[in-house]
Design an enzyme around this catalytic site. Sequence first.
Site, PDB file in Angstrom:
ATOM      1  N   HIS A  34       0.842  -1.204   0.000  1.00  0.00           N
ATOM      2  CA  HIS A  34       0.000   0.000   0.000  1.00  0.00           C
ATOM      3  C   HIS A  34       0.878   1.255   0.000  1.00  0.00           C
ATOM      4  CE1 HIS A  34      -3.974  -1.853   0.213  1.00  0.00           C
ATOM      5  NE2 HIS A  34      -3.360  -2.818   0.879  1.00  0.00           N
ATOM      6  N   THR A  35       2.033   1.130  -0.608  1.00  0.00           N
ATOM      7  CA  THR A  35       2.918   2.290  -0.774  1.00  0.00           C
ATOM      8  C   THR A  35       2.897   2.789  -2.214  1.00  0.00           C
ATOM      9  OG1 THR A  35       4.664   0.670  -1.040  1.00  0.00           O
ATOM     10  CG2 THR A  35       4.600   1.818   1.065  1.00  0.00           C
ATOM     11  N   SER A  67     -11.708 -18.013 -22.007  1.00  0.00           N
ATOM     12  CA  SER A  67     -10.716 -18.417 -20.995  1.00  0.00           C
ATOM     13  C   SER A  67     -10.971 -19.844 -20.549  1.00  0.00           C
ATOM     14  CB  SER A  67     -10.779 -17.489 -19.778  1.00  0.00           C
ATOM     15  OG  SER A  67     -10.022 -18.077 -18.738  1.00  0.00           O
ATOM     16  N   GLY A 126      -4.432 -12.733  -4.301  1.00  0.00           N
ATOM     17  CA  GLY A 126      -3.586 -11.572  -4.031  1.00  0.00           C
ATOM     18  C   GLY A 126      -2.226 -11.681  -4.711  1.00  0.00           C
ATOM     19  N   LEU A 127      -2.149 -12.523  -5.753  1.00  0.00           N
ATOM     20  CA  LEU A 127      -0.882 -12.661  -6.487  1.00  0.00           C
ATOM     21  C   LEU A 127      -0.981 -11.998  -7.864  1.00  0.00           C
ATOM     22  CD1 LEU A 127      -0.031 -16.373  -5.569  1.00  0.00           C
ATOM     23  CD2 LEU A 127       0.833 -14.293  -4.493  1.00  0.00           C
ATOM     24  N   SER A 129      -3.461 -12.066 -10.293  1.00  0.00           N
ATOM     25  CA  SER A 129      -3.937 -12.777 -11.480  1.00  0.00           C
ATOM     26  C   SER A 129      -4.482 -11.768 -12.489  1.00  0.00           C
ATOM     27  CB  SER A 129      -4.997 -13.803 -11.100  1.00  0.00           C
ATOM     28  OG  SER A 129      -5.964 -13.237 -10.238  1.00  0.00           O
ATOM     29  N   SER A 130      -5.125 -10.706 -12.006  1.00  0.00           N
ATOM     30  CA  SER A 130      -5.710  -9.753 -12.957  1.00  0.00           C
ATOM     31  C   SER A 130      -4.626  -9.008 -13.736  1.00  0.00           C
ATOM     32  CB  SER A 130      -6.660  -8.795 -12.264  1.00  0.00           C
ATOM     33  OG  SER A 130      -6.045  -8.222 -11.147  1.00  0.00           O
ATOM     34  N   ASP A 174       1.592  -4.016  -9.509  1.00  0.00           N
ATOM     35  CA  ASP A 174       1.345  -5.346 -10.071  1.00  0.00           C
ATOM     36  C   ASP A 174       1.639  -5.380 -11.564  1.00  0.00           C
ATOM     37  OD1 ASP A 174       0.439  -5.609  -7.524  1.00  0.00           O
ATOM     38  OD2 ASP A 174      -1.673  -5.794  -8.054  1.00  0.00           O
ATOM     39  N   TYR A 224     -10.282  -1.398  -0.402  1.00  0.00           N
ATOM     40  CA  TYR A 224      -9.076  -0.880  -1.045  1.00  0.00           C
ATOM     41  C   TYR A 224      -9.233   0.592  -1.459  1.00  0.00           C
ATOM     42  CZ  TYR A 224      -5.044  -0.655  -4.168  1.00  0.00           C
ATOM     43  OH  TYR A 224      -3.868  -0.306  -4.770  1.00  0.00           O
TER      44      TYR A 224
HETATM   45  C1  GLA Z   1      -2.993  -4.438  -4.907  1.00  0.00           C
HETATM   46  C2  GLA Z   1      -2.853  -3.316  -5.931  1.00  0.00           C
HETATM   47  C3  GLA Z   1      -1.436  -2.739  -5.928  1.00  0.00           C
HETATM   48  C4  GLA Z   1      -0.976  -2.382  -4.512  1.00  0.00           C
HETATM   49  C5  GLA Z   1      -1.257  -3.525  -3.544  1.00  0.00           C
HETATM   50  C6  GLA Z   1      -0.971  -3.157  -2.122  1.00  0.00           C
HETATM   51  O1  GLA Z   1      -2.213  -5.533  -5.293  1.00  0.00           O
HETATM   52  O2  GLA Z   1      -3.161  -3.782  -7.214  1.00  0.00           O
HETATM   53  O3  GLA Z   1      -1.366  -1.613  -6.774  1.00  0.00           O
HETATM   54  O4  GLA Z   1      -1.565  -1.199  -4.075  1.00  0.00           O
HETATM   55  O5  GLA Z   1      -2.598  -3.986  -3.626  1.00  0.00           O
HETATM   56  O6  GLA Z   1       0.373  -2.916  -1.941  1.00  0.00           O
END
Ligand code: GLA
Length: 389
Positions: A34-35, A67, A126-127, A129-130, A174, A224
């Site tokens: 979250h930086t 898909s 949270g890896l 995928s999108s 990401d 978020y």
């Molecule tokens: C998600 C968002 C990223 C980032 C993280 C938190 O993965 O897509 O841009 O903000 O959360 O670090």
Amino acid sequence: MNTQNLKRKFTEIFGSSAPRVFCAPARVNLIGEHTDYNGGHVFPCALTFNTYVAAAKRTDGKIRLYSLNFEKAGLVEADLNHLAHDPKQDWANYPLGVFWAMQKRGLSFDGGADMLFWGDVPLGAGLSSSASIELAAAAALNALFGFGLPQTELAKIGQEAENQFVGMNCGIMDQFASAMGKKDHAILLDCHTLKYEYAPLDLKGVSILICNTNKPHNLIESKYNERRAQSEHALKQLQSKLNINALGELTEEAFERNKELITNPVERKRAKHAVYENRRTLLAAQKLAQGDLKAFGQLMNDSHISLRDDYEVTGKELDAMAEAAWKQDGVLGARMTGGGFGGCVVALVKDEAVEDFKQNVAREYETATGYKPDFYAASAGDGARELKD
Ligand code: GLA
């Protein structure tokens, strides 16, 4: 699934042959959470989990997407000249958003495309995928239509697709990691300037383990966007006195001297996390370069605690996983990774302790939450690219 199989499937589904095949990786963030949208640093690495796409141009204006991971959604059709977000399009909003963001930049398509996607990225974990779907699509369209865009531009296009087409206000981490990943390296990225350095991941007897809580997260519906707005409001209040463009420009000392400018105590905590986490990330990169994995691991633990107490994006499952990890022998550090509210914990574990770690953490985590976890050994892989066979 190998390239040949994907091409064969492509012919089965679309009835034409000779697609080109591209792939783009998922990522794990080692520290710096979250930086990114706060103008700070992140330290992710691309993984060897990928989204693959077999793609070919069409001569009419149709876009057809399929898909193998979302077969229930069936074949999604769209018109190149009338692209709009539609929740019913489901996963296909990500590649459609990439077409849209490219058009918005003035790039012109002389036809539509058929695209078949398949990925081995754990979904909703949270890896990213999108981002890997976006970057696979972006790499494919860039090559098929001869746009010649650099990888960093593809990352920005992916982010724009996600922000403005899908409606998730993510930062650049990401998409950047997926575009720019490098085998056996992490990326230290300054999200304010997009300057970056590759850091060799030479971990000497230590593994990066990803521990999936299997608690699905959905960042669009999660808090978020709210966290982002809170940080932005805190920045605005600091700017009434300080000449800064982003929270990432502040040292801990400068923050402590000026934090009373932030009137809402919750927003003050959010800003504190952003400032301290950014500094931890820079320090962690230094520690890694010095081979001090113990200090690196301690910074990971501190990061989790700050995400839990100040940014409040962890939740029961991520906390249970991190706490179970911290107790084990041979663990140097563990923290949630990605957006939070479910998803994965990333841990540094000595190679000889990995098997016991998995067994013990699985038992403790399942007892605490009722979910069965999954574990993956992470290896850092390359960014979005064409696969030629
Ligand atoms: C998600 C968002 C990223 C980032 C993280 C938190 O993965 O897509 O841009 O903000 O959360 O670090």
